[in-house]
Scaffold this active site. Structure first.
Site, PDB file in Angstrom:
ATOM      1  N   LYS A  92     -17.592  66.642   8.901  1.00 33.18           N
ATOM      2  CA  LYS A  92     -16.981  65.434   8.879  1.00 33.18           C
ATOM      3  C   LYS A  92     -17.067  64.913   7.320  1.00 33.18           C
ATOM      4  CE  LYS A  92     -17.512  60.386  10.035  1.00 33.18           C
ATOM      5  NZ  LYS A  92     -18.393  59.572  10.658  1.00 33.18           N
ATOM      6  N   LYS A  99     -17.360  46.846   9.207  1.00 33.90           N
ATOM      7  CA  LYS A  99     -18.739  46.856   9.403  1.00 33.90           C
ATOM      8  C   LYS A  99     -19.424  45.540   8.860  1.00 33.90           C
ATOM      9  CE  LYS A  99     -19.001  51.949   8.873  1.00 33.90           C
ATOM     10  NZ  LYS A  99     -19.514  52.215  10.165  1.00 33.90           N
ATOM     11  N   ASP A 137     -21.412  59.039   4.897  1.00 25.92           N
ATOM     12  CA  ASP A 137     -20.811  59.370   5.964  1.00 25.92           C
ATOM     13  C   ASP A 137     -19.861  60.956   5.925  1.00 25.92           C
ATOM     14  OD1 ASP A 137     -20.309  59.016   8.560  1.00 25.92           O
ATOM     15  OD2 ASP A 137     -18.498  57.718   8.051  1.00 25.92           O
ATOM     16  N   GLU A 148     -13.400  56.204  13.217  1.00 26.84           N
ATOM     17  CA  GLU A 148     -12.607  56.996  12.615  1.00 26.84           C
ATOM     18  C   GLU A 148     -13.100  58.597  12.395  1.00 26.84           C
ATOM     19  OE1 GLU A 148     -15.546  57.281   9.885  1.00 26.84           O
ATOM     20  OE2 GLU A 148     -15.054  55.655  11.227  1.00 26.84           O
ATOM     21  N   ARG A 175     -14.353  61.003  14.344  1.00 24.54           N
ATOM     22  CA  ARG A 175     -13.892  61.747  15.309  1.00 24.54           C
ATOM     23  C   ARG A 175     -12.256  61.851  15.375  1.00 24.54           C
ATOM     24  NH1 ARG A 175     -15.839  57.959  19.875  1.00 24.54           N
ATOM     25  NH2 ARG A 175     -17.406  57.414  18.276  1.00 24.54           N
TER      26      ARG A 175
END
Length: 577
Positions: free
Chosen positions: A346, A358, A371, A433, A435
């Protein structure tokens, strides 16, 4: 005397974001290590915007450029000598709790410690008692000894698990910390008792200690105005054997460490430095550096559109930094391939959450540069394997790099996107997002004709709630592939725990207007995320998903861990054999 030289270039950058729905869960063998600063640093700041005006604005955002810090060279030497006669700055002795036992006269029962204590006139036994040093894991004590062959003597505790990879790596890290504090140029590491270790265990221990030393000395000071240069140059590893086998183990350790350090730097770098375009540049640089075995293909948004990657492009749509789809392919030099693998990471270089932004305590938006931790592990493994060069295996490293931002062009809650395998997804949460990007990346990976796919993602806060900050959860319908990852992780000391793929939970992922929604209910969030990814994997391909949201980041050190790199490399090597 045999020698092995490895040059590991330190490339930088990074980011990691997105926990899905964070508002819900918030004489000697020598091995030389030279971690070389890349020429890439002068391009840090290029944001890859689609317009010249945007590029100019973004390129000067914060005026931040990482310093070109040169990393010192460490020379490891595996020696079979009497360590009591060793001369240098720091002699570190690793001891178990059993080694520290004393007789009725307060003398060590361990012959090596007893000999050392006699040379020191009983000072070692006295100091260990005063410091309450019992050899427990994590304990260490250092004595300054002027006038002897070594200036400092360190005792480092192994606890009872003397054969643990983690314990041996901890020895290396502890000695590195002492060496930095003492500004030492050289050090030696030995075991108080190695009689119970097999030759294979000694090799693994030497490798783990070397890894701990390299990673312990390393500090990511690229973004600090001032930094100290580590002075440690040489390390003697005593009593672990010598010869070509040790040489190969030490070289392997340094190769893997170069990948771990690269992964750390990617995650540590802020989002105004590491953009999807910069990550793609770094991937290309890796392939160029090891062009005998690696090739890189970078797809832009138009090329991804031609491949019908609507799920991935939907996430990227709001950002002025365009997406870059990264594909590095490893092929052995002899061209003979017996097995094909894929590693998918990812790659969200920043995750704002999108319109489901968030907010609130625990949302971790300030850490959402990390991330792309899965991408960092993927590219770090590619870098390490480019040096290790395992035979008989082809590996595809795939990252769908982008940002999840907010704008008038962005994806909205309720939108329906279509993945490259034709399946439709109702986006009921723009903060789930990762996934969506992995969906198209997994389809792409399966289209490469691979037999096995492992994906890594900082995917859900739910997995952190379940397993805490130090353990990654993994999901797989394949028991064989699950065993492979467990075996690889046992060799590296990284912590993984298998989680259930409960098919009945898929009910919460059904949509009334599309094939599925992108996130389910509050409960079992890590499981439903894995079930979502499973929809985009070819049934003929063995697949395993790793949710590494917890162990990607060390809160205490406020820095990346490099998690996943060493286990991925070990997994590829075992498939190579």
């Amino acid at each position: 005397m045999a020698a092995a030289v490895v040059t590991a270039s330190r490339l930088s950058h990074a980011s990691f974001s997105s926990f899905a729905c964070p508002r819900r869960y918030s004489a000697a063998v020598l091995c030389f290590v030279r971690l070389r600063r890349p020429t890439f640093y002068h391009r840090f700041g290029r944001m890859g915007h689609s317009t010249a005006a945007a590029a100019t604005t973004s390129a000067t955002l914060g005026l931040t450029k990482p310093a070109a810090v040169e990393i010192p060279q460490i020379t490891f030497a595996a020696k079979d000598i009497d360590f009591v006669e060793w001369k240098g700055d720091i002699l570190a002795v690793a001891v178990t709790e059993k080694d520290m036992k004393k007789d009725s006269d307060s003398k060590f029962e361990n012959s090596i410690l007893k000999s050392l204590d006699e040379k020191l006139g009983g000072l070692l036994a006295e100091a260990s008692t005063e410091e309450d040093f019992t050899g427990k894991s994590g304990q260490s004590t250092v004595l300054r000894l002027p006038g002897l062959g070594f200036k400092r003597l360190g005792l480092v505790g192994l606890g009872n698990a003397s054969s643990s990879v983690t314990a041996y790596r901890g020895i290396g890290e502890a000695v590195a910390a002492v060496a930095k504090a003492a500004q030492a140029n050289n050090a030696a590491v030995c075991l108080a008792s190695s009689d119970g270790l097999s030759e294979e265990s000694k090799l693994s221990a030497a490798s783990a200690i070397a890894s701990g030393m390299v990673l312990g000395v390393y500090e990511d000071n690229r973004f600090k105005s001032e930094s100290k240069k580590p002075l440690l140059k040489t390390v003697d590893i005593i009593g672990f054997g010598s010869g070509s086998e040790v040489e190969q183990k030490l070289k392997y350790a340094t190769d893997v460490c170069s990948g771990v350090i690269f992964g750390k730097e990617l995650v540590n770098a802020p989002a105004n430095v590491l953009t999807p375009g910069v990550m793609a540049e770094e991937a290309s640089k890796i392939a160029s550096l090891y062009s005998d075995v690696l090739t890189a293909t970078i797809l832009d948004a138009e090329q991804c559109k031609e491949l019908k990657m609507g799920s991935y492009l939907g996430v990227a749509a709001a950002s002025s930094n365009p997406p870059h789809f990264i594909h590095i392919c490893y092929k052995p030099t002899n061209g003979e391939v017996k097995r094909k693998l894929a590693i998918v990471g990812k790659g969200l270089t920043f995750d704002s959450g999108g319109y489901n932004i968030k907010t609130g305590p625990g949302c971790l938006i300030e850490l959402m540069k990390f991330d792309m931790g899965g991408a960092a592990a993927t590219l770090g493994a590619a870098k390490a394997l480019g040096q290790v060069k395992p035979p008989g295996v082809e590996v595809h490293f795939i990252v769908a790099a982008c940002e999840n931002m907010i704008s008038g062009t962005g994806m909205r809650p309720g939108d329906i996107v279509t993945a490259s395998n034709g399946k439709t997804i109702e986006v009921n949460n723009t903060d789930a997002e990762g996934r969506l990007t992995l969906a198209d990346a997994l389809v792409y990976a399966c289209n490469q004709g691979v037999e096995k796919v492992v994906d890594l993602a900082t995917l859900t806060g739910a997995c952190i709630v379940a397993l805490g900050p130090n353990i990654a959860g993994f999901f797989s319908p394949s028991d064989d592939l699950a065993k492979e990852i467990v075996t690889a992780s046992e060799a590296t000391g990284e912590k993984f725990w298998r989680m259930p793929l409960e098919e009945s939970y898929w009910e919460s992922m059904k949509s009334g207007v599309a094939d599925m929604v992108n996130t389910g209910g509050r409960q079992g969030g890590a499981i439903t995320a894995a079930l979502f990814l499973k929809q985009f994997v070819d049934e003929k391909v063995q697949w395993l998903h790793i949710d590494m949201a917890g162990p990607v980041w060390n809160d205490k050190k406020r820095a990346a861990t490099g998690f996943g790199v060493s286990t991925l490399v070990e997994w590829v090597l075992k498939n190579s054999k």
